[in-house]
Design an enzyme around this catalytic site. Structure first.
Site, PDB file in Angstrom:
ATOM      1  N   TYR A   1      -2.901  -5.732  -5.653  1.00  0.00           N
ATOM      2  CA  TYR A   1      -1.684  -4.920  -5.507  1.00  0.00           C
ATOM      3  C   TYR A   1      -0.517  -5.773  -4.985  1.00  0.00           C
ATOM      4  CZ  TYR A   1       1.656  -1.446  -3.863  1.00  0.00           C
ATOM      5  OH  TYR A   1       2.808  -0.723  -3.639  1.00  0.00           O
TER       6      TYR A   1
ATOM      7  N   ARG B   1       6.688  -7.971  -9.600  1.00  0.00           N
ATOM      8  CA  ARG B   1       7.693  -6.918  -9.799  1.00  0.00           C
ATOM      9  C   ARG B   1       8.961  -7.236  -9.016  1.00  0.00           C
ATOM     10  NH1 ARG B   1       6.456  -0.758  -8.157  1.00  0.00           N
ATOM     11  NH2 ARG B   1       5.678  -1.811  -6.292  1.00  0.00           N
TER      12      ARG B   1
ATOM     13  N   TYR C   1       9.429  -2.480   3.703  1.00  0.00           N
ATOM     14  CA  TYR C   1       8.164  -2.668   4.424  1.00  0.00           C
ATOM     15  C   TYR C   1       8.109  -4.084   4.994  1.00  0.00           C
ATOM     16  CZ  TYR C   1       5.669   1.435   2.347  1.00  0.00           C
ATOM     17  OH  TYR C   1       5.251   2.681   1.985  1.00  0.00           O
TER      18      TYR C   1
ATOM     19  N   ARG D   1      11.342   6.942  -2.983  1.00  0.00           N
ATOM     20  CA  ARG D   1      10.402   8.031  -2.668  1.00  0.00           C
ATOM     21  C   ARG D   1      10.527   9.193  -3.647  1.00  0.00           C
ATOM     22  NH1 ARG D   1       6.661   5.540   0.317  1.00  0.00           N
ATOM     23  NH2 ARG D   1       7.625   4.371   1.990  1.00  0.00           N
TER      24      ARG D   1
ATOM     25  N   GLU E   1      -3.525  10.306  -2.642  1.00  0.00           N
ATOM     26  CA  GLU E   1      -2.113  10.112  -2.999  1.00  0.00           C
ATOM     27  C   GLU E   1      -1.744  11.203  -3.996  1.00  0.00           C
ATOM     28  OE1 GLU E   1      -0.670   6.122  -3.838  1.00  0.00           O
ATOM     29  OE2 GLU E   1       0.434   6.934  -5.542  1.00  0.00           O
TER      30      GLU E   1
END
Ligand SMILES: C=C(O[C@@H]1C=C(C(=O)O)C=C[C@H]1O)C(=O)O
Length: 338
Positions: free
Chosen positions: A142, A149, A202, A215, A328
């Site tokens: 991940y 990305r 983050y 979000r 999730e």
């Protein structure tokens, strides 16, 4: 899904069926017992994602429009567009490192978006095989994905450029399958959640480059006031930037649903300059990802209580981007509200 002049609509189909007359399929995302490469089939872009075991009911997410569609392939991406909406799907094959292939795949997508003139990306989904395992260099897959990305986003949008609501979740097969929706003239507004640190901020604790996503994304076609379609990103039991309630599925469900309710709330939409407000009961298309099959009954009960009886809810048993996350949830609250 909506009644715009150029209507974009999502349907979850559990068995093959004909497209209603007057509608045209942009994209089909089949959740299957195996991967199938992005391709143009019957004039639409199609991708198969290995997300269910052979024994589980299969489901296909169908994105339709009421204008005729032009489809094609561009550097392994399968796309279809109707003059107002673009659907595009890609797959990065399984490999020892994802940074470079993810960067290249994103670059191809940004090129396509530019070439075809659909600059407003409103939603993107990624399904990542072995998401919590180490790549050939020992980095979690991940994190490796997030690195590629972030580099592509830096290159195309600049460091401060923002990305829409996304999902970055596990898959049962290897490699990365992904798809996006973009618009030519609609208005895209990316929303944050006051209960959570924006993912692009983050700390390094979670990897060398942070995940680039919002979000939630509000998408309003021209002439539509308010939030239009509200796309809520994959949401989990994270407050600030930290996972909360490791090991406790019931509490993780509560925090996840609380985060979703907050991002959609009138208070939060107003804080983003949008005179509108939605609740969990407005969500119509909900995907729920559960790490451990044994937690499904608790998660199903929490979702049944939180969402409307008329919501379409699908459950998948897959890994999640942090190994301490057990659940999730994502969803779409379409315009107009029902
Ligand atoms: C659950 C989280 O992130 C997940 C990962 C995402 C991504 O990397 O695109 C997007 C949403 C979620 O699927 C989170 O960080 O809160």
């Amino acid at each position: 899904m909506a009644t715009y002049p150029h209507g974009l609509r999502c349907r979850l189909v559990r068995s093959p069926e004909a497209t209603p007359s007057g509608r045209h399929v942009l994209g089909r995302v089949a959740f299957l017992g195996h991967h199938s490469a992005p391709a143009v089939r019957a004039g639409a872009s199609e991708i198969g994602i290995h997300l269910v075991g052979a024994e589980v009911e299969r489901v296909t997410e169908v994105w339709e429009t009421d204008s005729p569609v032009v489809s094609g392939m561009y550097q392994d991406l399968a796309y279809a567009h109707d003059g107002e909406y673009l659907f595009c799907a890609g797959q990065v094959p399984e490999g020892g490192s994802y940074r470079e292939p993810v960067r290249n795949a994103y670059r191809a997508a940004f090129d396509l978006i530019g070439k075809l003139d659909y600059p407003h990306v409103m939603r993107i989904w990624h399904f990542i095989g072995d998401i919590n395992r180490a790549n050939a260099d020992g980095m979690e897959i991940y994190r490796d994905f997030c690195l590629g990305r972030a580099e592509a986003v830096d290159h195309h949008l600049g460091r401060a450029g923002d990305m829409p609501a996304a999902t970055g979740i596990g898959a049962l097969g290897g490699g990365i399958s992904w798809y996006l929706l973009a618009s030519r003239s609609g208005r895209v507004r990316n929303l944050e959640n006051p209960l959570q640190v924006p993912a692009p901020s983050y700390p390094h604790l979670y990897g060398p480059r942070p995940p680039k996503f919002a979000r939630a994304t509000s998408f309003s076609p021209p002439g539509i006031d308010g939030a239009g379609d509200l796309f809520v990103a994959g949401t989990a039991s994270i407050l600030g930037h930290e996972t909360v309630h490791a090991g406790d599925i019931a509490k993780q469900c509560d925090v996840t649903l609380g985060n979703m309710a907050m991002v959609m709330s009138r208070e939060n939409l107003l804080a983003h300059g949008i005179d509108d407000g939605r609740t969990l009961k407005d969500l119509r298309f909900v995907k729920v990802y559960v790490r451990r099959a044994e937690d499904l009954p608790v998660v199903r009960a929490a979702c049944a209580a939180a969402f409307s009886d008329t919501a379409e809810i699908v459950y998948f048993t897959v890994d999640i981007c942090r190994s301490d996350l057990l659940v999730e949830i994502e969803g779409i609250a379409p315009y107009p509200r029902s």
